[in-house]
Design an enzyme around this catalytic site. Structure first.
Site, PDB file in Angstrom:
ATOM      1  N   TYR A  98     -66.701 -29.027  32.537  1.00  0.00           N
ATOM      2  CA  TYR A  98     -66.019 -30.471  32.831  1.00  0.00           C
ATOM      3  C   TYR A  98     -65.458 -31.150  31.565  1.00  0.00           C
ATOM      4  O   TYR A  98     -64.657 -31.638  31.297  1.00  0.00           O
ATOM      5  CB  TYR A  98     -66.737 -31.313  33.486  1.00  0.00           C
ATOM      6  N   ASN A 126     -61.328 -30.260  45.301  1.00  0.00           N
ATOM      7  CA  ASN A 126     -60.891 -29.201  45.055  1.00  0.00           C
ATOM      8  C   ASN A 126     -60.668 -28.982  46.707  1.00  0.00           C
ATOM      9  O   ASN A 126     -61.965 -28.709  46.742  1.00  0.00           O
ATOM     10  CB  ASN A 126     -61.026 -28.311  44.197  1.00  0.00           C
ATOM     11  N   CYS A 134     -63.531 -23.651  41.359  1.00  0.00           N
ATOM     12  CA  CYS A 134     -64.309 -24.878  40.928  1.00  0.00           C
ATOM     13  C   CYS A 134     -65.444 -24.516  40.661  1.00  0.00           C
ATOM     14  O   CYS A 134     -66.121 -25.252  40.226  1.00  0.00           O
ATOM     15  CB  CYS A 134     -64.111 -25.878  42.092  1.00  0.00           C
ATOM     16  N   HIS A 135     -66.580 -23.678  41.702  1.00  0.00           N
ATOM     17  CA  HIS A 135     -67.636 -22.787  41.065  1.00  0.00           C
ATOM     18  C   HIS A 135     -67.679 -22.483  39.697  1.00  0.00           C
ATOM     19  O   HIS A 135     -68.595 -22.536  39.481  1.00  0.00           O
ATOM     20  CB  HIS A 135     -67.567 -21.593  42.091  1.00  0.00           C
ATOM     21  N   GLU A 161     -69.497 -12.703  40.430  1.00  0.00           N
ATOM     22  CA  GLU A 161     -67.691 -12.030  39.290  1.00  0.00           C
ATOM     23  C   GLU A 161     -69.138 -12.012  38.130  1.00  0.00           C
ATOM     24  O   GLU A 161     -68.169 -11.049  37.635  1.00  0.00           O
ATOM     25  CB  GLU A 161     -67.708 -13.545  39.730  1.00  0.00           C
TER      26      GLU A 161
END
Length: 177
Positions: A98, A126, A134-135, A161
């Site tokens: 962030y 989001n 956003c994850h 991922e």
């Protein structure tokens, strides 16, 4: 006019929303802020964009990075849209904090600093989960916090991922739980 469709993902059912410009929403059923800005007057209809979005999601959930983009239509505030555009630059399988997003916005605006908490609020709202990743946003200390879909889904998406999870941890309490 907004249109909606459904997609069954391996980690939960998803509601899709779109208008004539692009995808306006992608929410896990039951998530925080679920369909918050979906037009009251919308129609469930299989438009051509949904076919492309579902193909993108099929590739993504197979563990591969999709090699194409889908048209997006951000419907948030100017600040939210600015944050969401930065989210789109976070590479597949990587994370950003962030604070790093706040520094980018501060630099762009010529400000000495920007609130990471303000960024967190925008990230949490989001409307287009997964495709606007956003994850992939974590706390400066490696905390997996702030995912409206729930901490369990955030972890599963990062694992899918093959993100480096070694320095990341689940907070004992916070907004993601």
């Amino acid at each position: 006019m907004q249109y909606t469709s459904h997609y069954g993902s391996p980690i939960g059912n998803i509601l899709l929303a779109a208008d004539d410009i692009g995808l306006t929403g992608l929410w896990f059923e039951g998530q925080k802020y679920f369909a918050l800005y979906l037009d009251k007057e919308h129609e469930e209809k299989e438009i051509s964009l949904f076919e492309k979005v579902k193909h993108w999601l099929d590739i993504y959930f197979s563990g591969k990075e999709p090699d194409f983009t889908v048209p997006l239509h951000f419907t948030g505030t100017d600040f939210q849209n600015e944050v969401w555009k930065i989210l789109c630059t976070i590479p597949y399988g990587q994370t950003m904090t962030y604070g790093e997003i706040a520094k980018q916005i501060a630099a762009k605006r010529g400000l000495p600093r920007m609130s990471a908490q303000a960024v967190g609020g925008a990230v949490g709202h989001n409307e287009i989960s997964i495709i606007v990743p956003c994850h992939r946003v974590v706390g400066t200390n490696g905390s997996l916090t702030g995912y409206a879909g729930g901490i369990d889904k955030k972890i599963k998406l990062l694992q899918l991922e093959k993100a480096d999870m070694e320095s990341l941890f689940t907070p004992k309490k916070g907004t993601a739980l």
